[in-house]
Design an enzyme around this catalytic site. Structure first.
Site, short mmCIF file in Angstrom:
data_model
loop_
_atom_site.label_atom_id
_atom_site.label_comp_id
_atom_site.label_asym_id
_atom_site.label_seq_id
_atom_site.Cartn_x
_atom_site.Cartn_y
_atom_site.Cartn_z
N ASP A 16 -12.42 9.28 -25.69
CA ASP A 16 -11.31 9.70 -26.02
C ASP A 16 -11.40 11.55 -26.77
OD1 ASP A 16 -8.56 9.41 -27.19
OD2 ASP A 16 -8.84 8.53 -28.26
N ASN A 64 -1.55 3.16 -20.64
CA ASN A 64 -1.91 4.45 -19.81
C ASN A 64 -0.61 4.84 -18.82
OD1 ASN A 64 -5.27 4.80 -20.19
ND2 ASN A 64 -4.09 5.33 -21.78
C1 FPP Z 1 -8.91 9.31 -23.41
O1 FPP Z 1 -8.56 10.66 -23.43
C2 FPP Z 1 -9.34 9.14 -21.72
C3 FPP Z 1 -8.48 8.62 -20.83
C4 FPP Z 1 -7.25 7.94 -20.75
C5 FPP Z 1 -9.29 8.67 -19.12
C6 FPP Z 1 -11.02 8.75 -19.54
C7 FPP Z 1 -11.55 8.95 -17.93
C8 FPP Z 1 -11.95 9.37 -17.54
C9 FPP Z 1 -13.49 9.83 -18.82
C10 FPP Z 1 -12.80 10.16 -16.29
C11 FPP Z 1 -13.65 9.20 -15.78
C12 FPP Z 1 -13.96 7.98 -15.55
C13 FPP Z 1 -14.84 7.27 -15.08
C14 FPP Z 1 -14.53 6.03 -15.01
C15 FPP Z 1 -14.69 8.63 -13.73
P1 FPP Z 1 -7.11 11.35 -23.61
O2 FPP Z 1 -6.02 11.60 -22.46
O3 FPP Z 1 -6.36 10.09 -24.66
O4 FPP Z 1 -6.95 12.46 -24.59
P2 FPP Z 1 -6.29 13.07 -26.45
O5 FPP Z 1 -6.28 11.62 -27.34
O6 FPP Z 1 -6.34 13.65 -27.01
O7 FPP Z 1 -4.67 13.30 -24.89
#
Ligand code: FPP
Length: 235
Positions: A16, A64
């Site tokens: 996250d 998501n």
């Molecule tokens: C949550 O942070 C993250 C995600 C929904 C995506 C996770 C994906 C990756 C780390 C990319 C790499 C993964 C692979 C398997 C290649 P957020 O976007 O919710 O962050 P925020 O809470 O700060 O908005």
């Protein structure tokens, strides 16, 4: 110190904070995901090198899909690119890659990428990298109930056969329980991540945003895990 540390067999990471990481730098959210993917590469290498055999990450929850179409598409493109680009690295290092989640609503190229990666790495037994993609923990349990009910209906299983071990076999992937779950960015929620498998897991919520959760931060987490006294309900 190195030798004394007790290693979890199965670590889960809720990655996250990518969006906030980008926002702090005045960048678009996609830059945060790109930085997260880059971090995941080195982190994974480090975790397996330390001798932890199972790693699960939360890459994309079913919820998501409610994000902006642009962000969802960016993430799907990133997954496809990552699967293709990293395939040889997984093979070279003997890492089995599995993807937990529903295939419903996923793009054809994502499904093909998953199939290909799972197929090319299926013989490896020492290390397992489980990617939760289009994943929801409650839905995983619902799907297991459906599969088990169908077997009972077909007389392939008896009601008395149903116990915790059997239910574990009917999860998306047959994995050992999680010992340690880390959620980065300071949020203290589980968000539907591997509910069945994390019954007895230790949780840790570092303030660090995922793209900054590097090897050093992981080692710090392991020290914290080692200070916990796991009793599994005993005294
Ligand atoms: C949550 O942070 C993250 C995600 C929904 C995506 C996770 C994906 C990756 C780390 C990319 C790499 C993964 C692979 C398997 C290649 P957020 O976007 O919710 O962050 P925020 O809470 O700060 O908005």
């Amino acid at each position: 110190m190195e030798n004394e540390i007790v290693l979890p067999k199965h670590v889960g990471i809720i990655m996250d904070g990518n969006g906030r990481w980008a926002k702090k730098r005045g960048l678009k959210r996609s830059f945060g995901h790109k930085a997260g993917a880059k971090n995941l590469e080195s982190l994974l290498k480090h975790i397996f090198k330390r001798g932890i055999p199972y790693v699960s990450v939360y890459a994309f929850s079913t919820e998501n899909f409610n994000r902006d179409e642009e962000e969802v598409n960016y993430l799907m493109d990133l997954f496809v690119k990552y699967f293709n680009k990293k395939k040889s690295v997984f093979i070279k290092n003997g890492i089995r890659v599995i993807v937990s989640g529903s295939r419903e609503n996923l793009r054809e190229d994502v499904i093909d990428g998953i199939k290909n990666l799972e197929d090319c790495t299926k013989e490896f037994t020492h290390f397992t990298f489980n990617i939760c993609l289009n994943y929801g923990g409650r839905m995983e349990i619902v799907d297991a109930i459906k599969k088990i009910s169908q077997k009972i209906h077909n007389n392939e299983l008896k009601l008395d056969d149903v116990n915790e071990e059997l239910v574990s076999h009917y999860m998306y992937k047959d994995l050992p329980d999680l010992d340690f779950v880390i959620r980065t960015s300071g949020e203290q929620r589980i968000s539907n991540f591997m509910l069945w498998q994390s019954s007895y897991a230790e949780y840790y919520f570092p303030d660090v945003l995922f793209p900054d959760f590097n090897e050093k931060e992981f080692d710090k987490s392991l020290e914290i895990y080692n200070k916990r006294n796991r009793r599994f309900g005993g005294v």
